[in-house]
Design a protein around this motif. Structure first.
Motif, PDB file in Angstrom:
ATOM      1  N   ASP A 121       0.999  -1.165  -0.307  1.00 18.39           N
ATOM      2  CA  ASP A 121      -0.009   0.095  -0.220  1.00 18.39           C
ATOM      3  C   ASP A 121       0.594   1.005  -0.086  1.00 18.39           C
ATOM      4  OD1 ASP A 121      -2.436  -1.594   0.311  1.00 18.39           O
ATOM      5  OD2 ASP A 121      -2.577  -0.856   1.999  1.00 18.39           O
ATOM      6  N   PHE A 122       1.702   1.139  -0.106  1.00 17.70           N
ATOM      7  CA  PHE A 122       2.526   2.051   0.457  1.00 17.70           C
ATOM      8  C   PHE A 122       2.977   2.547  -0.820  1.00 17.70           C
ATOM      9  CE2 PHE A 122       5.067   1.359   5.307  1.00 17.70           C
ATOM     10  CZ  PHE A 122       3.772   1.189   5.996  1.00 17.70           C
ATOM     11  N   LYS A 123       3.399   4.421  -1.199  1.00 20.17           N
ATOM     12  CA  LYS A 123       4.039   4.271  -2.174  1.00 20.17           C
ATOM     13  C   LYS A 123       5.647   5.444  -2.155  1.00 20.17           C
ATOM     14  CE  LYS A 123       0.108   6.109  -3.314  1.00 20.17           C
ATOM     15  NZ  LYS A 123      -0.828   6.304  -2.293  1.00 20.17           N
ATOM     16  N   VAL A 124       6.059   5.685  -3.313  1.00 25.70           N
ATOM     17  CA  VAL A 124       7.528   6.655  -3.100  1.00 25.70           C
ATOM     18  C   VAL A 124       7.233   7.650  -2.959  1.00 25.70           C
ATOM     19  CG1 VAL A 124       9.431   6.636  -4.797  1.00 25.70           C
ATOM     20  CG2 VAL A 124       8.789   4.533  -5.149  1.00 25.70           C
ATOM     21  N   GLY A 125       7.610   8.094  -2.392  1.00 29.99           N
ATOM     22  CA  GLY A 125       7.658   9.066  -1.507  1.00 29.99           C
ATOM     23  C   GLY A 125       6.462   9.224  -0.328  1.00 29.99           C
ATOM     24  N   ASP A 126       6.033   8.145   0.172  1.00 33.94           N
ATOM     25  CA  ASP A 126       5.825   8.327   2.081  1.00 33.94           C
ATOM     26  C   ASP A 126       6.728   8.163   2.845  1.00 33.94           C
ATOM     27  OD1 ASP A 126       2.992   8.043   0.320  1.00 33.94           O
ATOM     28  OD2 ASP A 126       2.911   5.817   0.835  1.00 33.94           O
ATOM     29  N   ILE A 127       5.750   9.197   4.054  1.00 37.11           N
ATOM     30  CA  ILE A 127       6.864   9.532   4.659  1.00 37.11           C
ATOM     31  C   ILE A 127       6.663   7.907   5.865  1.00 37.11           C
ATOM     32  CG2 ILE A 127       7.239  10.209   6.351  1.00 37.11           C
ATOM     33  CD1 ILE A 127       7.633  13.183   5.265  1.00 37.11           C
ATOM     34  N   MET A 128       6.973   7.096   6.434  1.00 31.74           N
ATOM     35  CA  MET A 128       6.230   6.334   7.638  1.00 31.74           C
ATOM     36  C   MET A 128       7.378   6.243   8.658  1.00 31.74           C
ATOM     37  SD  MET A 128       7.280   2.073   7.881  1.00 31.74           S
ATOM     38  CE  MET A 128       8.856   1.730   8.653  1.00 31.74           C
ATOM     39  N   ILE A 129       5.913   6.669   9.857  1.00 34.54           N
ATOM     40  CA  ILE A 129       6.207   6.856  11.101  1.00 34.54           C
ATOM     41  C   ILE A 129       7.065   5.511  11.329  1.00 34.54           C
ATOM     42  CG2 ILE A 129       5.383   7.478  13.926  1.00 34.54           C
ATOM     43  CD1 ILE A 129       3.783   9.045  12.144  1.00 34.54           C
ATOM     44  N   MET A 130       7.821   4.980  11.816  1.00 33.76           N
ATOM     45  CA  MET A 130       8.634   3.794  12.969  1.00 33.76           C
ATOM     46  C   MET A 130       7.833   3.637  14.157  1.00 33.76           C
ATOM     47  SD  MET A 130      11.783   4.024  11.973  1.00 33.76           S
ATOM     48  CE  MET A 130      12.714   2.475  12.757  1.00 33.76           C
ATOM     49  N   LYS A 131       6.321   2.940  14.250  1.00 36.47           N
ATOM     50  CA  LYS A 131       6.136   2.398  15.676  1.00 36.47           C
ATOM     51  C   LYS A 131       6.660   1.200  15.558  1.00 36.47           C
ATOM     52  CE  LYS A 131       2.497  -0.864  13.587  1.00 36.47           C
ATOM     53  NZ  LYS A 131       0.256  -0.722  13.934  1.00 36.47           N
ATOM     54  N   ASP A 132       7.488   0.318  15.308  1.00 32.71           N
ATOM     55  CA  ASP A 132       8.598  -0.811  15.951  1.00 32.71           C
ATOM     56  C   ASP A 132       9.558  -1.308  14.801  1.00 32.71           C
ATOM     57  OD1 ASP A 132       8.927  -2.387  17.455  1.00 32.71           O
ATOM     58  OD2 ASP A 132       7.177  -3.510  17.346  1.00 32.71           O
ATOM     59  N   HIS A 133      10.181  -1.997  15.196  1.00 29.52           N
ATOM     60  CA  HIS A 133      11.390  -2.642  14.323  1.00 29.52           C
ATOM     61  C   HIS A 133      12.259  -4.080  14.933  1.00 29.52           C
ATOM     62  CE1 HIS A 133      14.639  -1.599  17.770  1.00 29.52           C
ATOM     63  NE2 HIS A 133      14.821  -3.118  17.166  1.00 29.52           N
ATOM     64  N   ILE A 134      12.365  -4.699  13.497  1.00 27.74           N
ATOM     65  CA  ILE A 134      12.929  -5.399  13.572  1.00 27.74           C
ATOM     66  C   ILE A 134      14.083  -5.485  13.030  1.00 27.74           C
ATOM     67  CG2 ILE A 134      13.128  -7.646  12.549  1.00 27.74           C
ATOM     68  CD1 ILE A 134      10.289  -7.452  11.670  1.00 27.74           C
ATOM     69  N   ASN A 135      15.123  -6.421  14.496  1.00 30.08           N
ATOM     70  CA  ASN A 135      16.357  -6.066  14.726  1.00 30.08           C
ATOM     71  C   ASN A 135      17.177  -7.353  13.582  1.00 30.08           C
ATOM     72  OD1 ASN A 135      19.125  -5.510  14.832  1.00 30.08           O
ATOM     73  ND2 ASN A 135      19.306  -5.616  17.378  1.00 30.08           N
ATOM     74  N   MET A 136      17.492  -7.286  12.170  1.00 31.75           N
ATOM     75  CA  MET A 136      17.659  -8.512  11.853  1.00 31.75           C
ATOM     76  C   MET A 136      19.237  -9.334  12.017  1.00 31.75           C
ATOM     77  SD  MET A 136      16.404 -11.274   9.773  1.00 31.75           S
ATOM     78  CE  MET A 136      15.059 -10.285   9.308  1.00 31.75           C
ATOM     79  N   PRO A 137      20.180  -8.284  12.200  1.00 30.55           N
ATOM     80  CA  PRO A 137      21.588  -8.726  12.729  1.00 30.55           C
ATOM     81  C   PRO A 137      21.469  -8.971  14.782  1.00 30.55           C
ATOM     82  CG  PRO A 137      21.694  -6.809  11.459  1.00 30.55           C
ATOM     83  CD  PRO A 137      20.447  -6.660  11.772  1.00 30.55           C
ATOM     84  N   GLY A 138      20.799  -8.691  14.739  1.00 32.77           N
ATOM     85  CA  GLY A 138      20.742  -8.855  16.216  1.00 32.77           C
ATOM     86  C   GLY A 138      20.167 -10.436  16.099  1.00 32.77           C
ATOM     87  N   PHE A 139      19.253 -11.087  15.674  1.00 31.72           N
ATOM     88  CA  PHE A 139      19.152 -12.035  15.671  1.00 31.72           C
ATOM     89  C   PHE A 139      20.595 -13.159  15.570  1.00 31.72           C
ATOM     90  CE2 PHE A 139      14.617 -12.091  13.976  1.00 31.72           C
ATOM     91  CZ  PHE A 139      14.278 -11.079  14.362  1.00 31.72           C
ATOM     92  N   ALA A 140      21.434 -12.640  15.094  1.00 26.58           N
ATOM     93  CA  ALA A 140      23.033 -12.991  14.176  1.00 26.58           C
ATOM     94  C   ALA A 140      23.516 -12.614  15.343  1.00 26.58           C
ATOM     95  CB  ALA A 140      22.813 -12.801  13.453  1.00 26.58           C
ATOM     96  N   GLY A 141      23.216 -12.348  16.510  1.00 26.31           N
ATOM     97  CA  GLY A 141      23.976 -11.699  17.772  1.00 26.31           C
ATOM     98  C   GLY A 141      24.732 -10.581  17.245  1.00 26.31           C
ATOM     99  N   ASN A 142      24.779  -9.805  16.477  1.00 27.59           N
ATOM    100  CA  ASN A 142      25.233  -8.299  16.401  1.00 27.59           C
ATOM    101  C   ASN A 142      24.142  -7.302  16.447  1.00 27.59           C
ATOM    102  OD1 ASN A 142      27.328  -6.649  15.454  1.00 27.59           O
ATOM    103  ND2 ASN A 142      26.869  -6.871  12.856  1.00 27.59           N
ATOM    104  N   ASN A 143      24.514  -6.787  18.158  1.00 30.51           N
ATOM    105  CA  ASN A 143      23.851  -6.408  18.920  1.00 30.51           C
ATOM    106  C   ASN A 143      24.952  -4.924  19.321  1.00 30.51           C
ATOM    107  OD1 ASN A 143      22.788  -5.325  21.277  1.00 30.51           O
ATOM    108  ND2 ASN A 143      20.706  -6.060  20.397  1.00 30.51           N
ATOM    109  N   PRO A 144      24.270  -3.801  18.699  1.00 30.26           N
ATOM    110  CA  PRO A 144      25.400  -2.992  19.662  1.00 30.26           C
ATOM    111  C   PRO A 144      25.680  -2.944  20.615  1.00 30.26           C
ATOM    112  CG  PRO A 144      23.324  -1.863  18.652  1.00 30.26           C
ATOM    113  CD  PRO A 144      23.186  -3.001  18.649  1.00 30.26           C
ATOM    114  N   LEU A 145      24.818  -3.421  22.050  1.00 26.18           N
ATOM    115  CA  LEU A 145      25.090  -3.534  23.549  1.00 26.18           C
ATOM    116  C   LEU A 145      25.622  -4.926  24.093  1.00 26.18           C
ATOM    117  CD1 LEU A 145      21.310  -2.634  24.280  1.00 26.18           C
ATOM    118  CD2 LEU A 145      24.046  -1.188  24.443  1.00 26.18           C
TER     119      LEU A 145
END
Ligand SMILES: O=P(O)(O)O[C@H]1O[C@H](CO)[C@@H](O)[C@H]1O
Length: 232
Positions: free
Chosen positions: A66-90
């Motif tokens: 449903d998104f179009k090029v030029g839309d602005i998406m307010i981030m309500k959440d994230h999926i941290n894919m590198p984090g699943f593999a242990g690459n977390n900044p903390l």
């Protein structure tokens, strides 16, 4: 500050709508070869400077059909894919001076600031291209395959990019309020019949096209934000 195409590599200090601000014009990315802790170091510096609220922006591919090029998406959440593999900044020893060992992430994106963005966006007449959704971070620099886009969409992601999430994690770890939004610069290719190809040129062109509206949205939000600096 990262200095690749589209990232000026400047740290700018000044007043915005009467509020003291520091702005990163550019950022570091995993795909530039930096350690994840280096990418996120600016967040800790901002915290030490007394910054209370962080506003992050990014360019992202639109997985939500449903998104179009030029839309602005307010981030309500994230999926941290590198984090699943242990690459977390903390990862690594926790520095208790900044925050706790196991920080909560279910409240990463400040709800009041999301509502403020919706209200300001409506007032500015941006309702037609303002959306909300979930951002998924990948390592890059290669753009996603069709199978990867389909998988990410099935997992619940609305947009995909190569930044922001690591910064959000470190900013939340040290207690800063976070608001983030994605500019949908291209549609993710989900179909083997499609002739479209993700490319950085389109990303830069779309960013240019929406630059003034994004600036207006951020500056109006900053003007309306409550200023409550206990370090002052
Ligand atoms: O997330 P930002 O830094 O806005 O940029 C996005 O756009 C670039 C790819 O075109 C990648 O750097 C990706 O992460």
């Amino acid at each position: 500050i990262g200095c690749l195409d589209g990232h000026a590599g400047r740290l700018v200090f000044g007043m915005l709508k009467g509020k003291p601000c520091v702005c990163m014009q550019g950022r570091f990315h995993l795909y530039e070869g930096y350690a994840i802790q280096k990418i996120t170091l600016p967040m800790r510096i901002f915290s030490l400077l007394g910054v209370e609220t962080v506003i992050l922006t990014n360019a992202a591919g639109g997985l939500n059909q449903d998104f179009k090029v030029g839309d602005i998406m307010i981030m309500k959440d994230h999926i941290n894919m590198p984090g699943f593999a242990g690459n977390n900044p903390l990862a690594g020893p926790n520095d208790d001076r900044f925050g706790v060992r196991f920080p909560c992430m279910s409240d990463a994106y400040d709800r009041e600031l999301q509502q403020l963005a919706v209200d300001v966006g409506q007032e500015l007449g941006y309702g037609d291209f303002l959306r909300e959704g979930v951002y998924c971070v990948l390592g890059g620099p290669s753009f996603e395959t069709i199978a990867e886009c389909r998988m990410l969409h099935n997992l619940g992601a609305d947009a995909v990019g190569m930044s922001t999430v690591h910064e959000v994690i470190v900013a939340r770890h040290c207690g800063m309020r976070v608001f983030a939004m994605s500019l949908i610069t291209n549609k993710s290719v989900m179909d083997y019949d499609s002739e479209e190809k993700a490319n950085h040129k389109e990303v830069l062109e779309t960013a240019q096209h929406r630059a003034v509206q994004l600036q207006k949205l951020v500056s109006t939000m900053v003007a309306r934000m409550e200023f409550n600096n206990t370090n002052a």
